[in-house]
Design a protein around this motif. Structure first.
Motif, PDB file in Angstrom:
ATOM      1  N   VAL A 169       0.845  -1.197   0.000  1.00 52.83           N
ATOM      2  CA  VAL A 169       0.000   0.000   0.000  1.00 52.83           C
ATOM      3  C   VAL A 169       0.881   1.247   0.000  1.00 52.83           C
ATOM      4  O   VAL A 169       1.833   1.346   0.787  1.00 52.83           O
ATOM      5  CB  VAL A 169      -0.942   0.059   1.228  1.00 52.83           C
ATOM      6  N   SER A 223       2.725   3.365   3.169  1.00 57.94           N
ATOM      7  CA  SER A 223       1.962   3.757   4.365  1.00 57.94           C
ATOM      8  C   SER A 223       0.630   3.047   4.332  1.00 57.94           C
ATOM      9  O   SER A 223       0.141   2.658   3.262  1.00 57.94           O
ATOM     10  CB  SER A 223       1.720   5.276   4.357  1.00 57.94           C
ATOM     11  N   GLU A 224       0.041   2.851   5.501  1.00 54.90           N
ATOM     12  CA  GLU A 224      -1.316   2.302   5.536  1.00 54.90           C
ATOM     13  C   GLU A 224      -2.241   3.200   6.345  1.00 54.90           C
ATOM     14  O   GLU A 224      -3.289   2.766   6.815  1.00 54.90           O
ATOM     15  CB  GLU A 224      -1.299   0.874   6.092  1.00 54.90           C
ATOM     16  N   GLN A 225      -1.822   4.468   6.524  1.00 56.35           N
ATOM     17  CA  GLN A 225      -2.599   5.371   7.362  1.00 56.35           C
ATOM     18  C   GLN A 225      -3.027   6.589   6.558  1.00 56.35           C
ATOM     19  O   GLN A 225      -2.264   7.098   5.738  1.00 56.35           O
ATOM     20  CB  GLN A 225      -1.727   5.872   8.529  1.00 56.35           C
ATOM     21  N   ILE A 226      -4.230   7.044   6.829  1.00 54.03           N
ATOM     22  CA  ILE A 226      -4.648   8.332   6.282  1.00 54.03           C
ATOM     23  C   ILE A 226      -5.267   9.150   7.408  1.00 54.03           C
ATOM     24  O   ILE A 226      -5.543   8.635   8.492  1.00 54.03           O
ATOM     25  CB  ILE A 226      -5.632   8.201   5.103  1.00 54.03           C
ATOM     26  N   SER A 227      -5.498  10.418   7.131  1.00 55.58           N
ATOM     27  CA  SER A 227      -6.026  11.315   8.149  1.00 55.58           C
ATOM     28  C   SER A 227      -7.514  11.052   8.394  1.00 55.58           C
ATOM     29  O   SER A 227      -8.262  10.788   7.445  1.00 55.58           O
ATOM     30  CB  SER A 227      -5.839  12.763   7.679  1.00 55.58           C
ATOM     31  N   VAL A 228      -7.941  11.173   9.644  1.00 57.40           N
ATOM     32  CA  VAL A 228      -9.372  11.042   9.945  1.00 57.40           C
ATOM     33  C   VAL A 228     -10.176  12.154   9.287  1.00 57.40           C
ATOM     34  O   VAL A 228     -11.396  12.052   9.169  1.00 57.40           O
ATOM     35  CB  VAL A 228      -9.683  11.090  11.462  1.00 57.40           C
ATOM     36  N   GLN A 244      -7.240   4.370  -5.381  1.00 58.86           N
ATOM     37  CA  GLN A 244      -8.342   5.143  -4.787  1.00 58.86           C
ATOM     38  C   GLN A 244      -7.928   6.609  -4.685  1.00 58.86           C
ATOM     39  O   GLN A 244      -6.819   6.922  -4.236  1.00 58.86           O
ATOM     40  CB  GLN A 244      -8.677   4.589  -3.401  1.00 58.86           C
ATOM     41  N   THR A 297      -5.842  12.861  -2.328  1.00 62.93           N
ATOM     42  CA  THR A 297      -5.156  11.718  -1.718  1.00 62.93           C
ATOM     43  C   THR A 297      -5.204  10.552  -2.706  1.00 62.93           C
ATOM     44  O   THR A 297      -6.270  10.218  -3.215  1.00 62.93           O
ATOM     45  CB  THR A 297      -5.865  11.286  -0.415  1.00 62.93           C
ATOM     46  N   VAL A 321      -4.305   6.538  -3.070  1.00 60.30           N
ATOM     47  CA  VAL A 321      -3.913   5.307  -2.378  1.00 60.30           C
ATOM     48  C   VAL A 321      -3.850   4.174  -3.400  1.00 60.30           C
ATOM     49  O   VAL A 321      -4.844   3.871  -4.065  1.00 60.30           O
ATOM     50  CB  VAL A 321      -4.913   4.947  -1.256  1.00 60.30           C
TER      51      VAL A 321
END
Lengths: 277, 277
Positions: B4, B11-16, B85, B104, B106
């Motif tokens: 990813v 990274s596997e994190q995105i902002s809330v 995405q 963003t 992904v």
């Protein structure tokens, strides 16, 4: 000072495989914290989230830890806005949801828009949006995360002097504004008042404040009809107001070329709802 | 090994506060990497994302860095699935989108489902879903992130012997399956073939493979009608197949109580599409 918690931990990150990120698979609630650091109608917000999750097919219930976090956030942030977002977590295979999801809970704090108190005092004007809402009974009423229609509505800059969009469904029935539920008031032949509010069977959000307003109106001896409301009703009613959990009650003074006087009972309704926003 | 990338970084994190997480405000593409480490129809996938973003109201175009990352991922993961995405990033005020969003991106890799090659050989059976799709022309065709309807469809376990759901819109017109576009084939009075595929004006995803299939059928001298298709068409056609970018072409041998023979030209169509899945 922390203003976002993910599953109870201070954090602003979630997984890219969270189903809210990939499919909008979740729901949310927006709640006021009043000046006294209380969250009006908190139990109704939590119950509505629980009911919405059940309609989407997963179990969720506010934990003791979440209740404690909500209380902590409210006491630290009086006169703010809390947003509690739930997603069906990660997992499942493609669209297929996991059978026993680990629900992601995101609580965030923001300031209350400064113009809301002016709106309560002066009322607002609406214009009909060219964007109409699709009719999907399976999702109607739920404050879910599939909000592209609302994003499309708000893409259009509001014309000067217009405060919000009035939104119809694809059949031309009144639904709500871009952010609030709608009540139409008319005088009965007997000199009393009658309230209409669009049924939320096909599109729209069934707000916690809408539910409270309906109960308060009934307690005031005013009949409330939940029904399909055609656009030409706008020409036949004498007063209009909107409601949501952050606004409370706001009179509408104009929709397109229709003009309305503030409803004489708006203040009494606010008092009966006993919310101090 | 990384599978990813968020904005080009492992990274596997995105902002809330990413708008895909809060509103499903974005879109995606699912692409095969073939055995030769190529991505069939890549430029069409990227163009469709660009067109979809424009319909949602934001500008996006694949950067040189993204093209390089796609090539790198394809060469490392032949015979896999890539998902790209896009979201409208963070920012804006509530539903109101930012005027110049930082999109963003992904990119993620996953394995191709093992049963897809069996499906291509043996065909599949469909059953009509009880969940119907709302009619929203503003979103129809776009592979956007508001996928709760698909999640609700896939919540129902498929009955034994059924491979996918056939999905209608709220007016009872055929749209697609839970994952693929639909083609209906009938013999003309002159002994040739005629293809029908549901118009995607009100609901459904306009797949890249659907577009390729339409062009390939036309090149084979077969007329293709894009139109509203009522459910009773199922009783009047002789063959049925589905298409998407991971499946290619898969014959449908049954829908509910209707039975179909594989279309004699399915293999030729696959060859003409020149995809090696």
């Amino acid at each position: 000072m922390a203003t976002v918690w993910v599953n109870g931990q201070v954090s602003e990150q979630i997984s890219v495989s969270d189903r809210a990120f990939t499919y909008g698979d979740g729901l949310f609630a927006t709640m006021a914290v009043d000046a006294a650091a209380q969250i009006p109608f908190l139990s109704y917000h939590l119950q509505r989230l629980q009911d919405g999750a059940a309609r989407l097919g997963f179990h969720w219930q506010a934990s003791a830890a979440l209740m404690s976090l909500l209380a902590q956030a409210a006491s630290r942030f009086p006169a703010h806005c809390l947003k509690l977002q739930l997603s069906r977590g990660t997992g499942g295979r493609g669209y297929t949801p996991p059978v026993e999801p680990q629900v992601t809970e995101v609580l965030s704090v923001s300031t209350l828009p400064a113009h809301y108190s002016k709106w309560r005092q002066q009322g607002i004007t609406l214009q009909t949006s060219v964007v109409t809402l699709a009719k999907q009974p399976l999702l109607a009423g739920i404050k879910h995360l599939n909000r592209l229609e609302q994003v499309l509505i708000k893409r259009y800059p509001l014309p000067a002097g217009i405060d919000d969009w009035l939104v119809l469904d694809t059949d031309g029935k009144l639904v709500e504004t871009s952010m609030a539920n709608l009540f139409l008031i008319t005088k009965t032949a007997q000199g009393g008042w009658l309230a209409l509010t669009p049924a939320i069977n096909y599109a729209g959000v069934s707000g916690v404040m809408r539910q409270q307003v309906i109960m308060a109106l009934l307690a005031m001896g005013i009949d409330v009809q939940l029904q399909a409301v055609s656009r030409d009703c706008l020409s036949r009613v004498s007063h209009l107001f909107i409601s949501n959990s952050l606004l409370g009650i706001v009179d509408v003074t104009a929709v397109d070329h229709y003009r309305y006087q503030p409803w004489p009972l708006s203040s009494q309704l606010r008092q009966n709802l006993a919310i101090q926003l």
